[in-house]
Design a protein around this motif. Structure first.
Motif, PDB file in Angstrom:
ATOM      1  N   THR A  74       0.831  -1.202   0.000  1.00  0.00           N
ATOM      2  CA  THR A  74       0.000   0.000   0.000  1.00  0.00           C
ATOM      3  C   THR A  74       0.867   1.253   0.000  1.00  0.00           C
ATOM      4  O   THR A  74       0.621   2.203  -0.759  1.00  0.00           O
ATOM      5  N   LEU A  75       1.893   1.266   0.843  1.00  0.00           N
ATOM      6  CA  LEU A  75       2.812   2.406   0.874  1.00  0.00           C
ATOM      7  C   LEU A  75       3.534   2.568  -0.463  1.00  0.00           C
ATOM      8  O   LEU A  75       3.662   3.690  -0.985  1.00  0.00           O
ATOM      9  N   VAL A  76       3.979   1.450  -1.024  1.00  0.00           N
ATOM     10  CA  VAL A  76       4.697   1.497  -2.301  1.00  0.00           C
ATOM     11  C   VAL A  76       3.777   2.005  -3.410  1.00  0.00           C
ATOM     12  O   VAL A  76       4.188   2.831  -4.245  1.00  0.00           O
ATOM     13  N   PHE A  77       2.533   1.538  -3.424  1.00  0.00           N
ATOM     14  CA  PHE A  77       1.586   1.971  -4.445  1.00  0.00           C
ATOM     15  C   PHE A  77       1.374   3.484  -4.397  1.00  0.00           C
ATOM     16  O   PHE A  77       1.474   4.171  -5.416  1.00  0.00           O
ATOM     17  N   HIS A  78       1.090   4.002  -3.211  1.00  0.00           N
ATOM     18  CA  HIS A  78       0.789   5.431  -3.110  1.00  0.00           C
ATOM     19  C   HIS A  78       2.041   6.277  -3.350  1.00  0.00           C
ATOM     20  O   HIS A  78       1.937   7.399  -3.873  1.00  0.00           O
ATOM     21  N   TYR A  79       3.202   5.755  -2.998  1.00  0.00           N
ATOM     22  CA  TYR A  79       4.441   6.477  -3.275  1.00  0.00           C
ATOM     23  C   TYR A  79       4.636   6.629  -4.787  1.00  0.00           C
ATOM     24  O   TYR A  79       4.913   7.741  -5.278  1.00  0.00           O
ATOM     25  N   HIS A  80       4.483   5.549  -5.520  1.00  0.00           N
ATOM     26  CA  HIS A  80       4.697   5.621  -6.967  1.00  0.00           C
ATOM     27  C   HIS A  80       3.543   6.346  -7.671  1.00  0.00           C
ATOM     28  O   HIS A  80       3.767   6.985  -8.699  1.00  0.00           O
ATOM     29  N   ARG A  81       2.340   6.261  -7.129  1.00  0.00           N
ATOM     30  CA  ARG A  81       1.228   7.010  -7.720  1.00  0.00           C
ATOM     31  C   ARG A  81       1.477   8.504  -7.610  1.00  0.00           C
ATOM     32  O   ARG A  81       1.163   9.277  -8.525  1.00  0.00           O
ATOM     33  N   SER A  82       2.064   8.922  -6.503  1.00  0.00           N
ATOM     34  CA  SER A  82       2.327  10.354  -6.306  1.00  0.00           C
ATOM     35  C   SER A  82       3.449  10.858  -7.209  1.00  0.00           C
ATOM     36  O   SER A  82       3.584  12.065  -7.405  1.00  0.00           O
ATOM     37  N   ARG A  83       4.240   9.940  -7.766  1.00  0.00           N
ATOM     38  CA  ARG A  83       5.376  10.334  -8.591  1.00  0.00           C
ATOM     39  C   ARG A  83       5.118  10.153 -10.084  1.00  0.00           C
ATOM     40  O   ARG A  83       6.048  10.301 -10.889  1.00  0.00           O
ATOM     41  N   LEU A  84       3.889   9.840 -10.466  1.00  0.00           N
ATOM     42  CA  LEU A  84       3.565   9.685 -11.876  1.00  0.00           C
ATOM     43  C   LEU A  84       3.727  11.016 -12.605  1.00  0.00           C
ATOM     44  O   LEU A  84       3.383  12.071 -12.076  1.00  0.00           O
TER      45      LEU A  84
END
Length: 268
Positions: free
Chosen positions: A32-42
């Motif tokens: 979950t943390l990894v998903f939201h981290y990479h989503r914020s960096r799109l």
């Protein structure tokens, strides 16, 4: 049949000991943390591939460690406690025990990764419009198989070693080598056999020998990244499909060698 009995017992023991629940909770939180981290960096033109490349890259470091943690003490702990000798008095062969432990511990990794990826998929649908079922299933399958491969390596060490300490050091050491040190080590070797000309030199550097690229690909993590089926006019061992051969090697050979040692070893 004995293999499946042992595998079932391994999986049920993990549930009773809450090992599976703890692994799932950790993996769900981490993904979950990894998903939201990479989503914020799109970037400005996001795609499912750009989102999941980053996620899979980070999971490719954590999942091998998870596989090793699940598998390293599967057999050696029972050898140390003496219960392995008792287990062999039942209608189980040493091969049944090794394969049963491998299947049972692999099932723990499969369930853990599956739950984590299902929640990643749900979050992708809820928070983005990038979801691609085909690419999602391919990414989930890749990470799951990657985890199983490291369970196999850990089970191999657990089968071949006589103490949990040596089994854990061997399995974790190999995982660290593949995850963090392989490119550095192979880079030094390639530089030694095929040095870069000094700055200002008139010597033009020739292409490195093909075997150096094969050596770099022997890391199963890199082999997974390069798997494909596009044919090119290159040596067969550099063709993308050869990644499957490397993955198969790391999945089968360590277990086979460990079984040969296990079959001929004294359990005392």
């Amino acid at each position: 049949m004995s293999t499946l009995v042992i595998a079932k017992k391994e999986f049920e023991d993990a549930i009773r000991a809450r090992t599976l629940q703890l692994l799932v909770a950790f993996f769900v939180g981490f993904t979950t943390l990894v998903f939201h981290y990479h989503r914020s960096r799109l970037g400005e033109d996001p795609t499912f591939t750009t989102l999941f490349d980053g996620i899979v890259g980070m999971l490719g470091v954590v999942v091998p460690v998870l596989g090793v943690m699940v598998g390293y003490n599967a057999i050696v702990a029972e050898r140390e406690s003496g219960s392995l000798t008792l287990l062999l008095t039942l209608p189980h062969s040493r091969l049944d025990i090794m394969l049963g432990k491998f299947l049972g511990r692999s099932a723990i990794v499969v369930v853990t990764v599956a739950v984590g990826f299902i929640l990643i998929g749900i979050q992708t649908i809820l928070f983005t419009d990038l979801f691609s079922l085909t690419e999602f299933l391919l990414a989930a399958g890749e990470i799951t198989l990657f985890g199983i491969l490291f369970v196999a390596i850990a089970i191999a060490f657990s089968t071949a070693m006589r103490t949990s300490m040596t089994a854990s050091i061997g399995a974790l050491g190999l995982t660290i080598l593949f995850s963090f040190l392989w490119d550095f080590v192979t880079g030094l070797i390639v530089q030694f056999v095929h040095p870069i000309p000094a700055t200002g030199s008139r010597i033009t550097r020739t292409p490195a020998p093909n075997w150096t690229t094969l050596f770099q690909r022997l890391n199963p993590r890199r082999a997974f990244m390069e798997i494909g089926f596009v044919r090119e006019p290159i040596p067969f061992y550099l063709d993308p499909w050869f990644g499957w051969v490397i993955v198969g090697f790391w999945l089968v050979v360590p277990l086979g060698l460990a079984y040969l040692r296990f079959q001929n070893s004294d359990l005392a």
